[in-house]
Design a protein around this motif. Structure first.
Motif, PDB file in Angstrom:
ATOM      1  N   THR A  49     -48.041  -5.485-126.240  1.00 54.27           N
ATOM      2  CA  THR A  49     -49.133  -5.212-125.307  1.00 54.27           C
ATOM      3  C   THR A  49     -50.354  -6.051-125.656  1.00 54.27           C
ATOM      4  O   THR A  49     -50.969  -6.668-124.785  1.00 54.27           O
ATOM      5  CB  THR A  49     -49.502  -3.715-125.313  1.00 54.27           C
ATOM      6  OG1 THR A  49     -48.337  -2.966-124.960  1.00 54.27           O
ATOM      7  CG2 THR A  49     -50.632  -3.416-124.351  1.00 54.27           C
ATOM      8  N   ARG A  50     -50.693  -6.111-126.929  1.00 53.84           N
ATOM      9  CA  ARG A  50     -51.833  -6.921-127.366  1.00 53.84           C
ATOM     10  C   ARG A  50     -51.571  -8.402-127.089  1.00 53.84           C
ATOM     11  O   ARG A  50     -52.454  -9.119-126.609  1.00 53.84           O
ATOM     12  CB  ARG A  50     -52.096  -6.688-128.862  1.00 53.84           C
ATOM     13  CG  ARG A  50     -53.243  -7.468-129.437  1.00 53.84           C
ATOM     14  CD  ARG A  50     -54.577  -6.916-129.056  1.00 53.84           C
ATOM     15  NE  ARG A  50     -55.648  -7.688-129.706  1.00 53.84           N
ATOM     16  CZ  ARG A  50     -56.906  -7.433-129.574  1.00 53.84           C
ATOM     17  NH1 ARG A  50     -57.322  -6.426-128.844  1.00 53.84           N
ATOM     18  NH2 ARG A  50     -57.810  -8.164-130.198  1.00 53.84           N
ATOM     19  N   LEU A  51     -50.359  -8.873-127.345  1.00 50.35           N
ATOM     20  CA  LEU A  51     -50.017 -10.274-127.066  1.00 50.35           C
ATOM     21  C   LEU A  51     -50.173 -10.589-125.584  1.00 50.35           C
ATOM     22  O   LEU A  51     -50.679 -11.644-125.215  1.00 50.35           O
ATOM     23  CB  LEU A  51     -48.594 -10.579-127.522  1.00 50.35           C
ATOM     24  CG  LEU A  51     -48.380 -10.664-129.024  1.00 50.35           C
ATOM     25  CD1 LEU A  51     -46.897 -10.764-129.345  1.00 50.35           C
ATOM     26  CD2 LEU A  51     -49.131 -11.838-129.624  1.00 50.35           C
ATOM     27  N   GLN A  52     -49.734  -9.680-124.738  1.00 41.75           N
ATOM     28  CA  GLN A  52     -49.843  -9.905-123.300  1.00 41.75           C
ATOM     29  C   GLN A  52     -51.304  -9.962-122.876  1.00 41.75           C
ATOM     30  O   GLN A  52     -51.688 -10.816-122.076  1.00 41.75           O
ATOM     31  CB  GLN A  52     -49.119  -8.805-122.537  1.00 41.75           C
ATOM     32  CG  GLN A  52     -49.060  -9.096-121.058  1.00 41.75           C
ATOM     33  CD  GLN A  52     -47.976  -8.312-120.366  1.00 41.75           C
ATOM     34  OE1 GLN A  52     -47.109  -7.718-120.999  1.00 41.75           O
ATOM     35  NE2 GLN A  52     -48.029  -8.313-119.056  1.00 41.75           N
ATOM     36  N   ARG A  53     -52.140  -9.107-123.405  1.00 38.71           N
ATOM     37  CA  ARG A  53     -53.572  -9.122-123.075  1.00 38.71           C
ATOM     38  C   ARG A  53     -54.240 -10.407-123.570  1.00 38.71           C
ATOM     39  O   ARG A  53     -55.095 -10.975-122.895  1.00 38.71           O
ATOM     40  CB  ARG A  53     -54.298  -7.901-123.656  1.00 38.71           C
ATOM     41  CG  ARG A  53     -53.810  -6.583-123.128  1.00 38.71           C
ATOM     42  CD  ARG A  53     -54.021  -6.443-121.617  1.00 38.71           C
ATOM     43  NE  ARG A  53     -53.358  -5.273-121.096  1.00 38.71           N
ATOM     44  CZ  ARG A  53     -52.196  -5.276-120.445  1.00 38.71           C
ATOM     45  NH1 ARG A  53     -51.569  -6.407-120.207  1.00 38.71           N
ATOM     46  NH2 ARG A  53     -51.660  -4.167-120.005  1.00 38.71           N
ATOM     47  N   ILE A  54     -53.836 -10.875-124.743  1.00 31.88           N
ATOM     48  CA  ILE A  54     -54.366 -12.154-125.257  1.00 31.88           C
ATOM     49  C   ILE A  54     -53.944 -13.284-124.336  1.00 31.88           C
ATOM     50  O   ILE A  54     -54.743 -14.150-123.975  1.00 31.88           O
ATOM     51  CB  ILE A  54     -53.889 -12.405-126.702  1.00 31.88           C
ATOM     52  CG1 ILE A  54     -54.545 -11.401-127.655  1.00 31.88           C
ATOM     53  CG2 ILE A  54     -54.184 -13.842-127.137  1.00 31.88           C
ATOM     54  CD1 ILE A  54     -53.940 -11.378-129.044  1.00 31.88           C
ATOM     55  N   ALA A  55     -52.676 -13.289-123.927  1.00 32.53           N
ATOM     56  CA  ALA A  55     -52.170 -14.323-123.013  1.00 32.53           C
ATOM     57  C   ALA A  55     -52.951 -14.317-121.704  1.00 32.53           C
ATOM     58  O   ALA A  55     -53.241 -15.380-121.136  1.00 32.53           O
ATOM     59  CB  ALA A  55     -50.683 -14.123-122.763  1.00 32.53           C
ATOM     60  N   GLU A  56     -53.325 -13.145-121.208  1.00 36.65           N
ATOM     61  CA  GLU A  56     -54.106 -13.062-119.979  1.00 36.65           C
ATOM     62  C   GLU A  56     -55.483 -13.700-120.157  1.00 36.65           C
ATOM     63  O   GLU A  56     -55.977 -14.388-119.258  1.00 36.65           O
ATOM     64  CB  GLU A  56     -54.229 -11.608-119.524  1.00 36.65           C
ATOM     65  CG  GLU A  56     -52.919 -11.069-118.987  1.00 36.65           C
ATOM     66  CD  GLU A  56     -52.892  -9.564-118.789  1.00 36.65           C
ATOM     67  OE1 GLU A  56     -53.884  -8.873-119.139  1.00 36.65           O
ATOM     68  OE2 GLU A  56     -51.858  -9.068-118.292  1.00 36.65           O
ATOM     69  N   ALA A  65     -50.470 -21.133-116.626  1.00 33.16           N
ATOM     70  CA  ALA A  65     -49.780 -20.913-117.899  1.00 33.16           C
ATOM     71  C   ALA A  65     -50.122 -22.039-118.865  1.00 33.16           C
ATOM     72  O   ALA A  65     -50.190 -23.203-118.478  1.00 33.16           O
ATOM     73  CB  ALA A  65     -48.271 -20.849-117.670  1.00 33.16           C
ATOM     74  N   ALA A  66     -50.369 -21.691-120.095  1.00 30.60           N
ATOM     75  CA  ALA A  66     -50.706 -22.666-121.128  1.00 30.60           C
ATOM     76  C   ALA A  66     -49.473 -22.877-122.005  1.00 30.60           C
ATOM     77  O   ALA A  66     -49.123 -22.016-122.808  1.00 30.60           O
ATOM     78  CB  ALA A  66     -51.887 -22.176-121.954  1.00 30.60           C
ATOM     79  N   PRO A 107     -55.464 -12.023-113.973  1.00 28.78           N
ATOM     80  CA  PRO A 107     -54.076 -12.483-114.064  1.00 28.78           C
ATOM     81  C   PRO A 107     -53.172 -11.393-114.623  1.00 28.78           C
ATOM     82  O   PRO A 107     -53.595 -10.577-115.442  1.00 28.78           O
ATOM     83  CB  PRO A 107     -54.168 -13.648-115.052  1.00 28.78           C
ATOM     84  CG  PRO A 107     -55.308 -13.262-115.949  1.00 28.78           C
ATOM     85  CD  PRO A 107     -56.273 -12.515-115.076  1.00 28.78           C
ATOM     86  N   GLN A 108     -51.950 -11.368-114.144  1.00 23.59           N
ATOM     87  CA  GLN A 108     -50.896 -10.561-114.750  1.00 23.59           C
ATOM     88  C   GLN A 108     -49.905 -11.561-115.304  1.00 23.59           C
ATOM     89  O   GLN A 108     -49.355 -12.383-114.574  1.00 23.59           O
ATOM     90  CB  GLN A 108     -50.213  -9.665-113.732  1.00 23.59           C
ATOM     91  CG  GLN A 108     -50.894  -8.354-113.518  1.00 23.59           C
ATOM     92  CD  GLN A 108     -50.017  -7.441-112.701  1.00 23.59           C
ATOM     93  OE1 GLN A 108     -49.613  -7.791-111.612  1.00 23.59           O
ATOM     94  NE2 GLN A 108     -49.736  -6.273-113.244  1.00 23.59           N
ATOM     95  N   VAL A 109     -49.704 -11.506-116.606  1.00 23.14           N
ATOM     96  CA  VAL A 109     -48.870 -12.484-117.297  1.00 23.14           C
ATOM     97  C   VAL A 109     -47.554 -11.834-117.712  1.00 23.14           C
ATOM     98  O   VAL A 109     -47.535 -10.709-118.187  1.00 23.14           O
ATOM     99  CB  VAL A 109     -49.609 -13.023-118.542  1.00 23.14           C
ATOM    100  CG1 VAL A 109     -48.704 -13.870-119.404  1.00 23.14           C
ATOM    101  CG2 VAL A 109     -50.829 -13.810-118.117  1.00 23.14           C
TER     102      VAL A 109
END
Length: 122
Positions: A49-56, A65-66, A107-109
């Motif tokens: 969950t934290r990784l997804q929020r960081i990606a956003e 997308a990076a 964004p939703q990643v």
């Protein structure tokens, strides 16, 4: 570059970090110091969950997308799982939400499995 996120800083700080990394990509000082024009940012965090929020937050910088970022849950920091435990930014979907009196795009990643490196044939 390696970022170890312990979940103690505000997520918004990742936006500023991504801006700084983006500015450093291809910069002459990067070439001078490290002998390369490009680099990857490896992010390790306590949960998916934290990784997804960081990606956003990372996606907000260039609105796409990076490819130079990879994400790893800390449970995969182990010699037997570290190569295959990484995720890249798979898809990005933008939605518009009303926040108080204004519209805000978010964004939703979706994170997709990505190997840190491919094994060399023996």
């Amino acid at each position: 570059m390696l970022e170890l996120d312990r979940g103690t800083r505000p997520l918004r700080s990742w936006y500023r970090k991504a801006q700084a990394y983006d500015a450093y990509q291809g910069h002459p000082l990067l070439q001078q110091r490290y002998g390369t024009a490009h680099f990857r940012v490896l992010v390790v965090a306590p949960s998916m969950t934290r990784l997804q929020r960081i990606a956003e937050e990372v996606v907000k910088v260039n609105r796409q997308a990076a490819a130079n970022y990879l994400f790893l849950p800390e449970t995969h920091v182990h010699p037997t799982t570290i190569r295959r435990g990484w995720f890249g930014i798979g898809t990005v979907v933008w939605t518009t939400n009303q926040v108080v009196d204004r519209l805000v795009e978010q964004p939703q990643v979706t994170l997709a499995p990505s190997h840190l490196w491919e094994p060399t044939p023996s």
